[in-house]
Enzyme design. Sequence first.
Site, mmCIF file in Angstrom:
data_model
loop_
_atom_site.group_PDB
_atom_site.id
_atom_site.type_symbol
_atom_site.label_atom_id
_atom_site.label_comp_id
_atom_site.label_asym_id
_atom_site.label_seq_id
_atom_site.Cartn_x
_atom_site.Cartn_y
_atom_site.Cartn_z
ATOM 1 N N ARG A 172 -4.608 9.702 2.344
ATOM 2 C CA ARG A 172 -5.559 8.577 1.609
ATOM 3 C C ARG A 172 -6.793 8.318 2.382
ATOM 4 N NH1 ARG A 172 -2.434 10.836 -0.783
ATOM 5 N NH2 ARG A 172 -0.485 10.056 -1.709
ATOM 6 N N SER A 222 0.803 2.269 -5.727
ATOM 7 C CA SER A 222 1.547 2.263 -4.547
ATOM 8 C C SER A 222 0.942 1.549 -3.650
ATOM 9 C CB SER A 222 1.677 3.986 -4.006
ATOM 10 O OG SER A 222 2.591 3.964 -3.014
ATOM 11 N N GLU A 292 -1.993 0.726 1.358
ATOM 12 C CA GLU A 292 -2.669 1.644 0.949
ATOM 13 C C GLU A 292 -3.717 1.292 -0.141
ATOM 14 O OE1 GLU A 292 -0.472 5.436 -0.530
ATOM 15 O OE2 GLU A 292 -1.444 5.062 -2.371
#
Length: 299
Positions: A172, A222, A292
């Site tokens: 990420r 998420s 995230e």
Amino acid sequence: MIKETDLENIPDLLVKFNEPLSKYTYTKVGGPADILAFPATIEALTKLLVKAKSTDTAVTVLGNASNLIVRDGGIRGLVILLEKLESVKVAGYTIEAQAGAKLKEVTQVAQANSLTGFEFACGIPGSIGGAVFMNAGAYGGEISQVLVSCKVMDTDGNVSVLTASEMQFGYRHSVIRDKNLVVLSAKFELQAGDPTQIQNEMNRLNFLRESKQPLEYPSCGSVFKRPVGHFAGQLIQEANLQGVRIGGVEVSKKHAGFMVNVANGNATDYEKLIAHVIDKVKENSGVTLEPEVRIIGEK
């Protein structure tokens, strides 16, 4: 700070002032942007960035605002949405897509051209620019596996091309984030495939996503990165946090890794719930979850 008159002579540019960002975010939360701009060409984007630099105006570039929480105080300065830069071109086994193109649409173009390797992205609700920025991924695939090169612009309006090896991809993460660059377009190398098989795989992944994820509610996707050796959703479940609500935002009963806006929640609700989940999971398992989702703007 940029003035309205500074922007009147830039062609192919839509501008809104004091515009609520909740209209554009997947969470349906977020205060106003002082100036919200939608450039429809690279030239318009270049002029916009140059004008922002010369007037010392802060710039925030957003993708599809899907894995993002904009705080209730909004964002000062200039916010740029690249959704009008959405062209997708195919040449042989290569697809080149502009930053504003939706991932879902690019996977459909790949399927229509019998190109495989991009199926993993078929249900990710993001744009190409945002996906490259954070090396988006799902179901075992991620952008770094298929990207060949990326065309970027710096804050002075200079354009350059970064190869995949120069992108410094991680989980990420990419160099785009570190160097404050703007993704203009990305080039992906795929393989020849059978369009029926590609479509079947996309159908399978979309079915998995729809059956497991709370797509019926606004969310930021998420929320947490996957901790080494664990799954965030499982840790949250084990801490008995599913269904816990702060304000109008709750930990999804369908998938513990998601937080859904069920009752006109705001960004403060999201931040408080994220902090609460981190504390309780740490207390229960000893694991510290790391968000995230990007959280930006002013409280």
